[in-house]
Design an enzyme around this catalytic site. Sequence first.
Site, PDB file in Angstrom:
ATOM      1  N   ARG A  43       0.881  -1.180   0.000  1.00 42.73           N
ATOM      2  CA  ARG A  43       0.000   0.000   0.000  1.00 42.73           C
ATOM      3  C   ARG A  43       0.912   1.222   0.000  1.00 42.73           C
ATOM      4  NH1 ARG A  43      -5.320   1.441   3.379  1.00 42.73           N
ATOM      5  NH2 ARG A  43      -6.073   0.214   1.624  1.00 42.73           N
ATOM      6  N   HIS A  85      -6.967   1.002  -6.707  1.00 42.02           N
ATOM      7  CA  HIS A  85      -7.250   0.114  -5.581  1.00 42.02           C
ATOM      8  C   HIS A  85      -7.900  -1.169  -6.117  1.00 42.02           C
ATOM      9  CE1 HIS A  85      -7.677  -1.181  -1.603  1.00 42.02           C
ATOM     10  NE2 HIS A  85      -8.547  -0.317  -1.112  1.00 42.02           N
ATOM     11  N   GLN A 105      -9.905  -3.788  -3.888  1.00 46.20           N
ATOM     12  CA  GLN A 105     -11.220  -3.311  -3.462  1.00 46.20           C
ATOM     13  C   GLN A 105     -12.273  -3.635  -4.520  1.00 46.20           C
ATOM     14  OE1 GLN A 105     -12.026  -1.656  -0.453  1.00 46.20           O
ATOM     15  NE2 GLN A 105     -14.042  -2.228  -1.212  1.00 46.20           N
ATOM     16  N   ASP A 116     -17.030   7.100  -1.894  1.00 51.64           N
ATOM     17  CA  ASP A 116     -15.786   6.998  -1.124  1.00 51.64           C
ATOM     18  C   ASP A 116     -15.544   8.381  -0.503  1.00 51.64           C
ATOM     19  OD1 ASP A 116     -13.251   6.260  -0.165  1.00 51.64           O
ATOM     20  OD2 ASP A 116     -12.264   6.387  -2.113  1.00 51.64           O
ATOM     21  N   CYS A 154     -16.400   1.730  -0.054  1.00 51.40           N
ATOM     22  CA  CYS A 154     -15.224   0.897   0.251  1.00 51.40           C
ATOM     23  C   CYS A 154     -14.821   0.977   1.719  1.00 51.40           C
ATOM     24  CB  CYS A 154     -14.065   1.304  -0.645  1.00 51.40           C
ATOM     25  SG  CYS A 154     -13.622   3.046  -0.530  1.00 51.40           S
ATOM     26  N   ARG A 182     -13.294  -8.443   0.880  1.00 43.16           N
ATOM     27  CA  ARG A 182     -11.874  -8.166   0.638  1.00 43.16           C
ATOM     28  C   ARG A 182     -11.072  -9.447   0.889  1.00 43.16           C
ATOM     29  NH1 ARG A 182      -9.658  -3.098   0.840  1.00 43.16           N
ATOM     30  NH2 ARG A 182      -7.769  -4.257   0.359  1.00 43.16           N
TER      31      ARG A 182
HETATM   32  N1  NVA Z   1      -9.726   6.792  -1.709  1.00 44.56           N
HETATM   33  C1  NVA Z   1      -9.435   6.327  -0.377  1.00 44.56           C
HETATM   34  C2  NVA Z   1      -9.714   4.871  -0.275  1.00 44.56           C
HETATM   35  C3  NVA Z   1      -9.483   4.279   1.084  1.00 44.56           C
HETATM   36  C4  NVA Z   1      -9.719   2.809   1.121  1.00 44.56           C
HETATM   37  C5  NVA Z   1      -7.995   6.642  -0.019  1.00 44.56           C
HETATM   38  O1  NVA Z   1      -7.133   6.487  -0.892  1.00 44.56           O
HETATM   39  O2  NVA Z   1      -7.745   7.057   1.102  1.00 44.56           O
HETATM   40  N1   CP Z   2     -11.168  -0.139   1.964  1.00 43.15           N
HETATM   41  C1   CP Z   2      -9.912  -0.172   2.445  1.00 43.15           C
HETATM   42  O1   CP Z   2      -8.926  -0.346   1.702  1.00 43.15           O
HETATM   43  O2   CP Z   2      -9.823   0.010   3.778  1.00 43.15           O
HETATM   44  P1   CP Z   2      -8.494   0.240   4.639  1.00 43.15           P
HETATM   45  O3   CP Z   2      -7.929   1.580   4.222  1.00 43.15           O
HETATM   46  O4   CP Z   2      -8.935   0.221   6.058  1.00 43.15           O
HETATM   47  O5   CP Z   2      -7.522  -0.847   4.320  1.00 43.15           O
END
Ligand code: NVA
Ligand code: CP
Length: 311
Positions: free
Chosen positions: A108, A135, A138, A230, A270, A298
């Site tokens: 990540r 992502h 997801q 989101d 998400c 997930r």
């Molecule tokens: N768009 C959000 C998704 C979190 C799962 C982010 O990147 O923070």
């Molecule tokens: N939806 C998702 O990726 O959640 P987290 O940021 O908690 O991993």
Amino acid sequence: MAVNLSGRNLISMRDLSGTEILAIVALAEKLKANREATEREAPLKNKTLVMIFQKPSLRTRVSFEAGTTRLGGHAIYLAPADIKLGQRETTEDIAIVVSRYADIIMARVFGHDIVEDLGKYAGVPVINGLSDFEHPCQILADFLAIYERRGRLDGMSGCYIGDGNNVANSLMFGAARVGMNFTVAAPPGFEPKPEVVGEAQKMARETGVTIRVTNDPAEGARGADWLYTDVWASMGQEGEAEARKAKFQGFQINAELMKHAKPDAIILHCLPAHYGEEIDYETSRAPNSAIFDQAENRMHAQNALMVMLAG
Ligand code: NVA
Ligand code: CP
């Protein structure tokens, strides 16, 4: 034709064909329904997943870690401060070294180029657990949630309400691949990048569906089979959160907006959610909300993916 993902990476939803997405969803459904058999067969026995995080997480960390346990393997969590990706040593060296120990890497990251570099230099499959650009894990989970409710993915119409971000980009690519019509409704200035939309539209021509962008949430939601949202400010954009609140007014999934979609339209998010901003609490708990199934899925979708990449 049998689907074989052995040894591949999942960096972008563009990496998968529609057939491959459906195969992952089908295996995920099977693993979800057969927990005991999955644990007995232990398809990741003696295999190690290394998880590299530059950003916080609840779902991604826990679903990958618990999921690997369920498959008989072992997961190692590396917090942002542990390896200081990009500061202590090069991404190339990290990818090579971790590949000498582990069987799968999940990362990540902030810049999408970081996960692309991990994929380029690692000798084992690399999975994008969220970058600023995409992502994909997801969207595999989301598609499983839709499939569970409707028994199909193709021929449906979905609409994403809010920021044209990483989740919106992966949804565009995924929808194009599986043959779903898809609209992003975003405030002016927050649409997905035109070149990304163009790429998704090119992919969509192959499956005969439409990918489009609007600034009007009600128009985007019209007749949709599912509505998705989101957060308005993603991880790394915390400094913009207050300014964005004013610009995103009206881009909320609530009972009023749901009136424009099909009566039984699925509600998707998400998570994490900011209730009262991109979705209201009541709508998130409506009978047709799938938000916690998405979160659970997930684990099942990623388990299917890991088995297919490295099992
Ligand atoms: N768009 C959000 C998704 C979190 C799962 C982010 O990147 O923070
Ligand atoms: N939806 C998702 O990726 O959640 P987290 O940021 O908690 O991993």
